[in-house]
Design a protein around this motif. Structure first.
Motif, PDB file in Angstrom:
ATOM      1  N   SER A 216       0.825  -1.199   0.000  1.00  0.00           N
ATOM      2  CA  SER A 216       0.000   0.000   0.000  1.00  0.00           C
ATOM      3  C   SER A 216       0.861   1.251   0.000  1.00  0.00           C
ATOM      4  O   SER A 216       0.620   2.197  -0.772  1.00  0.00           O
ATOM      5  CB  SER A 216      -0.927  -0.013   1.218  1.00  0.00           C
ATOM      6  OG  SER A 216      -1.710   1.156   1.272  1.00  0.00           O
ATOM      7  N   THR A 217       1.869   1.274   0.868  1.00  0.00           N
ATOM      8  CA  THR A 217       2.740   2.443   0.912  1.00  0.00           C
ATOM      9  C   THR A 217       3.633   2.521  -0.323  1.00  0.00           C
ATOM     10  O   THR A 217       3.959   3.619  -0.784  1.00  0.00           O
ATOM     11  CB  THR A 217       3.606   2.429   2.185  1.00  0.00           C
ATOM     12  OG1 THR A 217       4.256   1.154   2.318  1.00  0.00           O
ATOM     13  CG2 THR A 217       2.762   2.666   3.414  1.00  0.00           C
ATOM     14  N   LEU A 218       4.042   1.361  -0.852  1.00  0.00           N
ATOM     15  CA  LEU A 218       4.809   1.365  -2.097  1.00  0.00           C
ATOM     16  C   LEU A 218       3.989   1.965  -3.238  1.00  0.00           C
ATOM     17  O   LEU A 218       4.500   2.729  -4.059  1.00  0.00           O
ATOM     18  CB  LEU A 218       5.245  -0.058  -2.458  1.00  0.00           C
ATOM     19  CG  LEU A 218       6.504  -0.589  -1.778  1.00  0.00           C
ATOM     20  CD1 LEU A 218       6.678  -2.068  -2.085  1.00  0.00           C
ATOM     21  CD2 LEU A 218       7.728   0.209  -2.228  1.00  0.00           C
ATOM     22  N   ILE A 219       2.721   1.606  -3.257  1.00  0.00           N
ATOM     23  CA  ILE A 219       1.850   2.162  -4.285  1.00  0.00           C
ATOM     24  C   ILE A 219       1.693   3.661  -4.085  1.00  0.00           C
ATOM     25  O   ILE A 219       1.703   4.447  -5.041  1.00  0.00           O
ATOM     26  CB  ILE A 219       0.485   1.451  -4.268  1.00  0.00           C
ATOM     27  CG1 ILE A 219       0.644   0.038  -4.826  1.00  0.00           C
ATOM     28  CG2 ILE A 219      -0.541   2.221  -5.084  1.00  0.00           C
ATOM     29  CD1 ILE A 219      -0.592  -0.798  -4.718  1.00  0.00           C
TER      30      ILE A 219
ATOM     31  N   PHE B  95     -18.037   9.543  -2.960  1.00  0.00           N
ATOM     32  CA  PHE B  95     -18.508   8.151  -2.936  1.00  0.00           C
ATOM     33  C   PHE B  95     -17.438   7.195  -2.436  1.00  0.00           C
ATOM     34  O   PHE B  95     -17.740   6.089  -1.999  1.00  0.00           O
ATOM     35  CB  PHE B  95     -18.979   7.733  -4.333  1.00  0.00           C
ATOM     36  CG  PHE B  95     -19.477   6.324  -4.400  1.00  0.00           C
ATOM     37  CD1 PHE B  95     -20.715   5.990  -3.854  1.00  0.00           C
ATOM     38  CD2 PHE B  95     -18.717   5.318  -4.978  1.00  0.00           C
ATOM     39  CE1 PHE B  95     -21.176   4.672  -3.905  1.00  0.00           C
ATOM     40  CE2 PHE B  95     -19.168   4.012  -5.030  1.00  0.00           C
ATOM     41  CZ  PHE B  95     -20.401   3.694  -4.492  1.00  0.00           C
ATOM     42  N   MET B  96     -16.167   7.624  -2.484  1.00  0.00           N
ATOM     43  CA  MET B  96     -15.080   6.780  -2.014  1.00  0.00           C
ATOM     44  C   MET B  96     -15.256   6.353  -0.560  1.00  0.00           C
ATOM     45  O   MET B  96     -14.756   5.317  -0.129  1.00  0.00           O
ATOM     46  CB  MET B  96     -13.742   7.521  -2.163  1.00  0.00           C
ATOM     47  CG  MET B  96     -12.516   6.696  -1.846  1.00  0.00           C
ATOM     48  SD  MET B  96     -10.978   7.633  -1.962  1.00  0.00           S
ATOM     49  CE  MET B  96     -11.026   8.531  -0.412  1.00  0.00           C
TER      50      MET B  96
ATOM     51  N   ALA C 110      -5.081  -3.311  -5.645  1.00  0.00           N
ATOM     52  CA  ALA C 110      -3.907  -2.484  -5.920  1.00  0.00           C
ATOM     53  C   ALA C 110      -3.578  -2.472  -7.412  1.00  0.00           C
ATOM     54  O   ALA C 110      -3.185  -1.434  -7.969  1.00  0.00           O
ATOM     55  CB  ALA C 110      -2.714  -3.002  -5.124  1.00  0.00           C
ATOM     56  N   ALA C 111      -3.722  -3.615  -8.060  1.00  0.00           N
ATOM     57  CA  ALA C 111      -3.441  -3.677  -9.496  1.00  0.00           C
ATOM     58  C   ALA C 111      -4.383  -2.756 -10.274  1.00  0.00           C
ATOM     59  O   ALA C 111      -3.960  -2.035 -11.193  1.00  0.00           O
ATOM     60  CB  ALA C 111      -3.587  -5.116  -9.989  1.00  0.00           C
ATOM     61  N   MET C 112      -5.650  -2.735  -9.869  1.00  0.00           N
ATOM     62  CA  MET C 112      -6.614  -1.871 -10.544  1.00  0.00           C
ATOM     63  C   MET C 112      -6.317  -0.399 -10.269  1.00  0.00           C
ATOM     64  O   MET C 112      -6.510   0.465 -11.134  1.00  0.00           O
ATOM     65  CB  MET C 112      -8.022  -2.246 -10.092  1.00  0.00           C
ATOM     66  CG  MET C 112      -8.400  -3.678 -10.426  1.00  0.00           C
ATOM     67  SD  MET C 112     -10.071  -4.127  -9.940  1.00  0.00           S
ATOM     68  CE  MET C 112     -11.035  -3.217 -11.134  1.00  0.00           C
ATOM     69  N   MET C 113      -5.827  -0.120  -9.058  1.00  0.00           N
ATOM     70  CA  MET C 113      -5.448   1.247  -8.712  1.00  0.00           C
ATOM     71  C   MET C 113      -4.334   1.757  -9.631  1.00  0.00           C
ATOM     72  O   MET C 113      -4.397   2.868 -10.169  1.00  0.00           O
ATOM     73  CB  MET C 113      -4.989   1.270  -7.251  1.00  0.00           C
ATOM     74  CG  MET C 113      -4.123   2.447  -6.856  1.00  0.00           C
ATOM     75  SD  MET C 113      -5.061   3.961  -6.684  1.00  0.00           S
ATOM     76  CE  MET C 113      -3.775   5.044  -6.073  1.00  0.00           C
ATOM     77  N   LEU C 114      -3.302   0.937  -9.827  1.00  0.00           N
ATOM     78  CA  LEU C 114      -2.181   1.349 -10.663  1.00  0.00           C
ATOM     79  C   LEU C 114      -2.592   1.526 -12.127  1.00  0.00           C
ATOM     80  O   LEU C 114      -2.099   2.423 -12.814  1.00  0.00           O
ATOM     81  CB  LEU C 114      -1.054   0.319 -10.561  1.00  0.00           C
ATOM     82  CG  LEU C 114      -0.293   0.301  -9.238  1.00  0.00           C
ATOM     83  CD1 LEU C 114       0.736  -0.819  -9.227  1.00  0.00           C
ATOM     84  CD2 LEU C 114       0.388   1.645  -8.996  1.00  0.00           C
ATOM     85  N   VAL C 115      -3.503   0.684 -12.586  1.00  0.00           N
ATOM     86  CA  VAL C 115      -4.005   0.835 -13.954  1.00  0.00           C
ATOM     87  C   VAL C 115      -4.661   2.199 -14.133  1.00  0.00           C
ATOM     88  O   VAL C 115      -4.445   2.900 -15.135  1.00  0.00           O
ATOM     89  CB  VAL C 115      -4.991  -0.297 -14.295  1.00  0.00           C
ATOM     90  CG1 VAL C 115      -5.711  -0.012 -15.611  1.00  0.00           C
ATOM     91  CG2 VAL C 115      -4.265  -1.628 -14.382  1.00  0.00           C
ATOM     92  N   CYS C 116      -5.444   2.608 -13.135  1.00  0.00           N
ATOM     93  CA  CYS C 116      -6.114   3.919 -13.192  1.00  0.00           C
ATOM     94  C   CYS C 116      -5.095   5.059 -13.228  1.00  0.00           C
ATOM     95  O   CYS C 116      -5.244   6.019 -13.994  1.00  0.00           O
ATOM     96  CB  CYS C 116      -7.040   4.088 -12.000  1.00  0.00           C
ATOM     97  SG  CYS C 116      -8.478   3.001 -11.997  1.00  0.00           S
ATOM     98  N   VAL C 117      -4.052   4.967 -12.387  1.00  0.00           N
ATOM     99  CA  VAL C 117      -3.058   6.034 -12.319  1.00  0.00           C
ATOM    100  C   VAL C 117      -2.258   6.126 -13.609  1.00  0.00           C
ATOM    101  O   VAL C 117      -1.851   7.216 -14.022  1.00  0.00           O
ATOM    102  CB  VAL C 117      -2.129   5.819 -11.098  1.00  0.00           C
ATOM    103  CG1 VAL C 117      -0.991   6.828 -11.098  1.00  0.00           C
ATOM    104  CG2 VAL C 117      -2.920   5.940  -9.808  1.00  0.00           C
TER     105      VAL C 117
ATOM    106  N   VAL D  21      -9.964   8.432  -7.963  1.00  0.00           N
ATOM    107  CA  VAL D  21     -10.746   7.434  -8.696  1.00  0.00           C
ATOM    108  C   VAL D  21     -10.101   6.061  -8.559  1.00  0.00           C
ATOM    109  O   VAL D  21     -10.780   5.047  -8.333  1.00  0.00           O
ATOM    110  CB  VAL D  21     -10.883   7.830 -10.175  1.00  0.00           C
ATOM    111  CG1 VAL D  21     -11.440   6.664 -10.999  1.00  0.00           C
ATOM    112  CG2 VAL D  21     -11.783   9.048 -10.322  1.00  0.00           C
ATOM    113  N   GLY D  22      -8.774   6.014  -8.681  1.00  0.00           N
ATOM    114  CA  GLY D  22      -8.074   4.750  -8.496  1.00  0.00           C
ATOM    115  C   GLY D  22      -8.245   4.198  -7.099  1.00  0.00           C
ATOM    116  O   GLY D  22      -8.419   2.983  -6.907  1.00  0.00           O
ATOM    117  N   MET D  23      -8.214   5.077  -6.087  1.00  0.00           N
ATOM    118  CA  MET D  23      -8.439   4.638  -4.707  1.00  0.00           C
ATOM    119  C   MET D  23      -9.844   4.072  -4.538  1.00  0.00           C
ATOM    120  O   MET D  23     -10.046   3.058  -3.865  1.00  0.00           O
ATOM    121  CB  MET D  23      -8.230   5.806  -3.755  1.00  0.00           C
ATOM    122  CG  MET D  23      -6.791   6.288  -3.650  1.00  0.00           C
ATOM    123  SD  MET D  23      -5.701   5.079  -2.881  1.00  0.00           S
ATOM    124  CE  MET D  23      -6.310   5.108  -1.202  1.00  0.00           C
ATOM    125  N   THR D  24     -10.818   4.725  -5.151  1.00  0.00           N
ATOM    126  CA  THR D  24     -12.196   4.241  -5.066  1.00  0.00           C
ATOM    127  C   THR D  24     -12.342   2.859  -5.689  1.00  0.00           C
ATOM    128  O   THR D  24     -12.978   1.962  -5.115  1.00  0.00           O
ATOM    129  CB  THR D  24     -13.149   5.231  -5.767  1.00  0.00           C
ATOM    130  OG1 THR D  24     -13.006   6.522  -5.176  1.00  0.00           O
ATOM    131  CG2 THR D  24     -14.597   4.774  -5.641  1.00  0.00           C
TER     132      THR D  24
END
Length: 525
Positions: free
Chosen positions: A261-264, A379-380, A411-418, A432-435
């Motif tokens: 999480s912190t690495l991300i 909404f997050m 986390a994988a989906m978060m990085l895709v968004c970023v 949005v990625g966090m959500t």
């Protein structure tokens, strides 16, 4: 949070009235009152830190906040490596020791945790002190190197403090660590204001360096206070040999989740500005935009996690004890009420962020962009709250490996968004990625829990009712703010419309039997 005592009272009335905390146990251990007190202390700590962010924003600006956030992001990686799941595991092993009549296991677990923390952090500090000048590639701005090296001074001390905090949790002594954290936050705020009061606004890097000095001072203070409290309350350091392996095997999955999480977070601090520059922003604009998202909007959106975290913190030893004593029915009932409390509480907050996000951003940070981000990403709160409480429940029952797997998916989906979204929505890619990440984790956690302990349909009905009641509550808040803004100042318009909207919201909850009216009336009047 002006309504913190009332809101904390409300959420824990739900828990108490629904017998999440049995009357007999409540009378013996005051768990209900302890939870409310810890919630208020946590709210005070978060409020203090939140106000300090506003002060920092005014002293060092959005660019300085961006530098501060980048340095803290990488520091958080090593802080998580040095603590991670150790405090939670120390707490759980203490609860397990008491349940199995081995009370000395708690002190052994703490000693094992301290050994792991120091062995993981001291080599890191030594490496960066010697070779840190060659590690500028880790940051999006070379000015962050000196900030990071400064923060490392406090790394071993705050890791040991975190382990001691876990020992207090296992003993169900929540007041000491909560008060220590509030003291730490107060020291940081006072030190930061004193140091920055003579700061020249022209040198952003120097101002940010002074802010990091205040952080290190606060770490020393919390370490000192927690150590004194531990030994003053009869704590002892015992041989860690018997619990080194159990602590390591249990702590590692949680540590892996939190480290990732912190690495991300650290990766986002590098990737998002880079993607913004690629989308056409200048370097300064990209850093400022990231500062708005990570240093302004996200702290506001994370406010409800204070209350959900308090619920999870106080109830985790209860979940662990019930799990190891095989009290299956009580454990299932406790989980049902805890999940509902998290869901309901997020639904109580979201209408206010929808309605008042823009004026909050302008009032607190003098930044309309931060306010718009708060309103649009409110909404997050819902998936974040459900993810936090469900992860805590699973970890308390020794399902750390499952939460690790679920986290990786989110986390994988978060990085895709970023990576993909900054060109289209700019810095909104971060919230949005966090959500998306929280939604994925919450769904996976809940499906796993339902497979273990089928939850009743009435829980789904109550959660959906609370969700749909947000619509009239948000509409009421928005209309009232538009009305009051015509003849009141910005501050009083938000306060008056917010107070009336809160009353309206609680009336709706009472009408649909989501609010324990009789209990609150008896307690307050």
């Amino acid at each position: 949070m002006p309504h913190a005592p009332v809101l904390s009272y409300f959420i824990f009335e739900i828990l108490h009235k629904s017998r999440l905390v049995p009357v007999k146990y409540y009378m013996r251990n005051n768990l209900y009152r302890t939870t409310a007190v810890i919630t208020v202390l946590s709210a005070a700590e978060r409020t203090l830190g939140f106000l300090y962010r506003i002060v920092l924003a005014r002293f060092i600006g959005a660019e300085g906040l961006g530098l501060y956030q980048v340095a803290l992001s990488l520091f958080a990686v090593f802080l998580t490596v040095g603590t991670g799941g150790i405090p939670v595991t120390v707490s759980r092993l203490k609860s397990k020791g008491y349940a199995e009549n081995r009370p000395l296991d708690g002190d052994r677990a703490l000693a094992a945790g301290v050994c792991f923390s120091l062995s993981l952090t001291l080599p890191v500090c030594l490496f960066f002190f010697l070779f840190g000048k060659y590690c500028g590639f880790l940051f999006s701005d070379l000015r962050c190197v000196s900030l990071f090296n400064l923060l490392l001074i406090g790394l071993p001390f705050t890791c040991v403090y975190a382990d001691i905090r876990g020992s207090f949790w296992g003993d169900k002594k929540f007041f000491q660590p909560a008060l220590t954290e509030l003291f730490e936050e107060a020291v940081m705020v006072i030190a930061g204001i004193l140091l920055l009061s003579r700061f020249s606004s022209g040198d952003v890097a120097h101002g940010t360096y002074l802010a990091c000095v205040a952080v290190v001072i606060s770490y020393f203070s919390s370490f000192t206070v927690s150590t004194v409290l531990f030994f003053a309350s009869g704590g002892k350091i015992r041989s860690p040999k018997k619990l080194l392996k159990p602590l390591f095997s249990s702590a590692m999955p949680i540590t892996a989740v939190r480290t990732c999480s912190t690495l991300i977070g650290s990766a986002v601090a590098v990737i998002l500005p880079a993607m913004l520059i690629r989308a056409g922003y200048t370097g300064a604009e990209a850093l400022r935009t990231f500062g708005v998202a990570a240093g302004m909007a996200m702290p506001v959106l994370s406010v409800p996690s204070t209350f959900i975290g308090s619920v999870s913190l106080v109830l985790t030893p209860e979940f662990s004890e019930n799990f190891y004593r095989k009290r299956t029915q009580k454990l299932a009932a406790d989980m049902e009420k805890g999940i509902y409390a998290a869901f309901a509480f997020s639904c109580l907050f979201m209408p206010f962020f929808f309605a008042f996000g823009v004026p909050i951003g302008q009032l607190l940070f003098s930044d309309k962009g931060a306010g718009e981000m708060i309103a649009k990403c409110a909404f997050m709160l819902l998936p974040m709250s459900v993810s936090l409480i469900s992860t805590g429940i699973l970890n308390s029952m020794n399902y750390e490996k499952q939460t690790l797997r679920f986290y990786f998916i989110g986390a994988a989906m978060m990085l895709v968004c970023v990576f993909l979204l900054p060109a289209k929505i700019g810095a909104y890619a971060y919230p949005v990625g966090m959500t998306v990440s929280y939604t994925c984790t919450a769904c996976c956690n809940m499906l796993f829990l339902i497979n273990l302990f089928p939850l009743p349909q009435k829980l789904l009905k109550k959660c959906l009712t609370a969700f749909f009641l947000m619509i009239p509550a948000a509409a009421c808040a928005k209309a009232l703010h538009a009305l009051f803004s015509r003849f009141l100042s910005a501050v009083f318009a938000v306060l008056c419309s917010g107070a009336i909207a809160l009353i309206f919201n609680l009336i709706l909850w009472a009408a649909f039997r989501l609010f324990p009216v009789k209990t609150v009336k008896r307690k307050l009047f």
